[in-house]
Scaffold this active site. Structure first.
Site, PDB file in Angstrom:
ATOM      1  N   GLU A 199       2.004   8.346   5.099  1.00 30.74           N
ATOM      2  CA  GLU A 199       2.273   7.828   6.446  1.00 30.74           C
ATOM      3  C   GLU A 199       3.279   6.678   6.376  1.00 30.74           C
ATOM      4  O   GLU A 199       4.244   6.614   7.108  1.00 30.74           O
ATOM      5  CB  GLU A 199       0.955   7.341   7.023  1.00 30.74           C
ATOM      6  CG  GLU A 199       1.058   6.636   8.326  1.00 30.74           C
ATOM      7  CD  GLU A 199      -0.341   6.293   8.824  1.00 30.74           C
ATOM      8  OE1 GLU A 199      -1.226   7.161   8.760  1.00 30.74           O
ATOM      9  OE2 GLU A 199      -0.543   5.158   9.275  1.00 30.74           O
ATOM     10  N   GLY A 237      -2.201   3.495   2.056  1.00 34.07           N
ATOM     11  CA  GLY A 237      -2.225   2.729   3.302  1.00 34.07           C
ATOM     12  C   GLY A 237      -1.537   1.381   3.133  1.00 34.07           C
ATOM     13  O   GLY A 237      -0.740   1.177   2.221  1.00 34.07           O
ATOM     14  N   ILE A 238      -1.884   0.446   4.022  1.00 36.04           N
ATOM     15  CA  ILE A 238      -1.263  -0.884   4.022  1.00 36.04           C
ATOM     16  C   ILE A 238      -2.171  -1.863   3.289  1.00 36.04           C
ATOM     17  O   ILE A 238      -3.381  -1.743   3.358  1.00 36.04           O
ATOM     18  CB  ILE A 238      -1.138  -1.434   5.476  1.00 36.04           C
ATOM     19  CG1 ILE A 238      -0.568  -0.387   6.412  1.00 36.04           C
ATOM     20  CG2 ILE A 238      -0.334  -2.713   5.523  1.00 36.04           C
ATOM     21  CD1 ILE A 238      -0.690  -0.775   7.889  1.00 36.04           C
ATOM     22  N   GLY A 239      -1.581  -2.844   2.615  1.00 35.83           N
ATOM     23  CA  GLY A 239      -2.383  -3.980   2.177  1.00 35.83           C
ATOM     24  C   GLY A 239      -2.554  -4.136   0.685  1.00 35.83           C
ATOM     25  O   GLY A 239      -1.849  -3.518  -0.117  1.00 35.83           O
ATOM     26  N   ALA A 240      -3.528  -4.980   0.323  1.00 30.71           N
ATOM     27  CA  ALA A 240      -3.696  -5.391  -1.063  1.00 30.71           C
ATOM     28  C   ALA A 240      -4.154  -4.234  -1.953  1.00 30.71           C
ATOM     29  O   ALA A 240      -3.686  -4.098  -3.090  1.00 30.71           O
ATOM     30  CB  ALA A 240      -4.708  -6.532  -1.123  1.00 30.71           C
ATOM     31  N   ILE A 241      -5.040  -3.388  -1.431  1.00 29.18           N
ATOM     32  CA  ILE A 241      -5.575  -2.324  -2.300  1.00 29.18           C
ATOM     33  C   ILE A 241      -4.491  -1.319  -2.689  1.00 29.18           C
ATOM     34  O   ILE A 241      -4.320  -1.038  -3.877  1.00 29.18           O
ATOM     35  CB  ILE A 241      -6.836  -1.680  -1.682  1.00 29.18           C
ATOM     36  CG1 ILE A 241      -7.974  -2.728  -1.736  1.00 29.18           C
ATOM     37  CG2 ILE A 241      -7.239  -0.395  -2.393  1.00 29.18           C
ATOM     38  CD1 ILE A 241      -9.237  -2.348  -1.043  1.00 29.18           C
ATOM     39  N   GLY A 280      -3.846   7.069  10.447  1.00 22.31           N
ATOM     40  CA  GLY A 280      -3.691   8.349   9.748  1.00 22.31           C
ATOM     41  C   GLY A 280      -4.798   8.632   8.754  1.00 22.31           C
ATOM     42  O   GLY A 280      -4.691   9.584   7.977  1.00 22.31           O
TER      43      GLY A 280
END
Ligand code: COA
Length: 430
Positions: free
Chosen positions: A237, A214-218, A335
């Site tokens: 995605e 997904g999006i972001g820091a993780i 998603g």
């Protein structure tokens, strides 16, 4: 031949947005592909429009069409709530429509969401007259295929990307030439908690796995922890700059993928100019519409598929709330469920929900006895597989409610374990 057609369709932004009429439904190109000049002109010309419905997902632009003074001119219908539209949705000046990302093209096709105008941003045409959708294929391409009118910004800065990812000039009704930098998503700052979460997720990723992030820091932290893996693949995605690092380091080869061998398959991308230069004319990256890339049946064809997404809260039964904080709609389903289900069905697949154990600067546990009142369940307790925090990994699949609760308490923040154990005793040992 197409060159004459192209010239004939060239127009000003003002004339292009004049094709929008009151009471129409307009879909805006997604995320970093938002056609900013067209949106700006539409907002400027607001007095010409009444009750125009604006469909968008991750709104990375200014979202001015949701400002209070726009009320009688535009009504935003968010299929995912982004930063610039969140306030409006939660103040009831805009709507949110729950949906799985992969099903959105079907809503455009089956009449649930009939589209009048698609406003998109594409690359310059190639010698055959095909413009590339560049960063966003997702719902953007299906929207143009179902819209009565297609208005496009042809931006010199839009990379030319491959896949089922082109639109011919003949399919566009009005063209506006632009040349300005695309919206960028800066790389996230990684703290110790994210790094630890990344390390825990990496323990679940075997060599030869295909990843969705997904999006972001993780996701970025996970990628950082995968440097010693071999032959990883991407079917996702979206992806961002972190993937470029691992590709250039030879960790992502896509060689062991069971479909689209040798290719990174994605439906949209957000990142910095470095990412946009990397994907430009790069045959190792292919974009397809979201009803293909995120279709759980397609995802499931990838052996050793590993999906990694995040959430707001998980209750002790394993119900995952990822999109709302109580009744406050924070983001959307996006998603997440497409990938949780697809990777669960894949041979050797794993779905991971990874999150810091706390929120609000350590004041709130994300592992809770019950979800906040009004919170939406994004991933159901039947679908959930692995939950990961900085304190470890909980494998919930096939476990009883009681065993799930204990597995989750073990990876909760130590400050909250005592309270969670009390809830556990009240529920399971009375
Ligand atoms: N209680 C109260 N507030 C909470 C909370 C909790 N348990 N958990 C998070 N929050 C608040 C945070 O404080 C933060 O508030 P702020 O914006 O006022 O600072 C906000 O919610 C966002 O939390 P954070 O965890 O920092 O968000 P994020 O940017 O890491 O995104 C999700 C996490 C879950 C929102 C995001 O991954 C998402 O939208 N997921 C659903 C869609 C999805 O998974 N798509 C996958 C394919 S890309």
């Amino acid at each position: 031949m197409w060159r004459n057609e192209y010239q004939a369709k060239l127009t000003s932004v003002g004339e292009a947005v004049a094709k929008i009429k009151s009471n129409m439904r307009v879909v805006i190109g997604h995320a970093c592909s938002e056609p900013a000049k067209l949106v700006e002109a539409m907002v400027q010309e607001k007095s010409n429009f009444k009750n125009v419905e604006i469909i968008h997902m991750v709104a990375m632009g200014k979202g001015e069409y949701t400002n209070p003074e726009m009320r009688e001119h535009f009504r935003h219908n968010a299929l995912f709530v982004g930063g610039s539209t969140r306030k409006a949705v939660n103040e009831n000046r805009a709507d949110y429509t729950p949906c799985f990302f992969y099903e959105i093209p079907r809503l455009f096709r089956d009449g649930s969401l009939d589209i009048d105008v698609a406003m998109i941003q594409v690359s310059e045409p190639d010698e055959h007259g095909f413009c590339s959708y560049g960063l966003s294929n997702d719902y953007t391409k299906p929207a143009t295929e179902n819209a009565k009118v297609v208005i496009a910004e042809v931006n010199k800065c839009m990379p030319r990307t491959f896949g089922d990812n082109f639109i011919h000039v003949s399919k566009i009704d009005a063209i506006v030439e632009t040349n300005y930098p695309l919206i960028e998503l800066p790389r996230p700052q990684l703290g110790d908690v994210e790094k630890k979460i990344g390390e825990n997720c990496a323990k679940l990723v075997e060599d030869g796995s295909t990843l969705q992030l997904g999006i972001g820091a993780i996701p970025d932290a996970v990628l950082l922890s995968l440097k010693d893996k071999k032959d990883l693949g991407i079917h996702s995605e979206m992806f961002s700059d972190g993937v470029v690092d691992l590709y250039e380091a030879g960790v992502i080869t896509n060689d062991k993928k069971s479909i689209h061998k040798g290719k990174m398959v994605v439906t949209f991308m957000m990142g910095t100019r470095r990412l946009y230069d990397f994907i430009d004319n790069n045959p190792s990256v292919e974009l397809y519409p979201v009803d293909y890339v995120n279709n759980p049946m397609v995802i499931a064809k990838n052996n050793k598929m590993v999906s990694i997404n995040s959430c707001i809260e998980v209750d002790m039964m394993g119900q995952v709330s990822s999109e709302s904080i109580g009744l406050r709609q924070f983001s959307g389903t996006g998603g997440q469920v497409d990938y949780v289900r697809g990777s669960s069905m894949a041979e050797g697949g794993k779905s991971i929900i990874a999150m810091p154990s706390t929120a609000k600067g350590g004041k709130a546990s994300r592992i809770v006895p019950v979800l906040k009142s009004g919170s939406a369940v994004t991933t159901s307790r039947n679908d959930v597989h692995y939950i990961v925090t900085e304190y470890g990994i909980a494998d919930l699949r096939g476990k009883t409610l009681k065993d799930r609760a204990m597995a989750l308490i073990k990876i909760a923040h130590p400050d909250f374990r005592e309270d969670l154990l009390k809830s556990f005793e009240e529920r399971f040992e009375k």
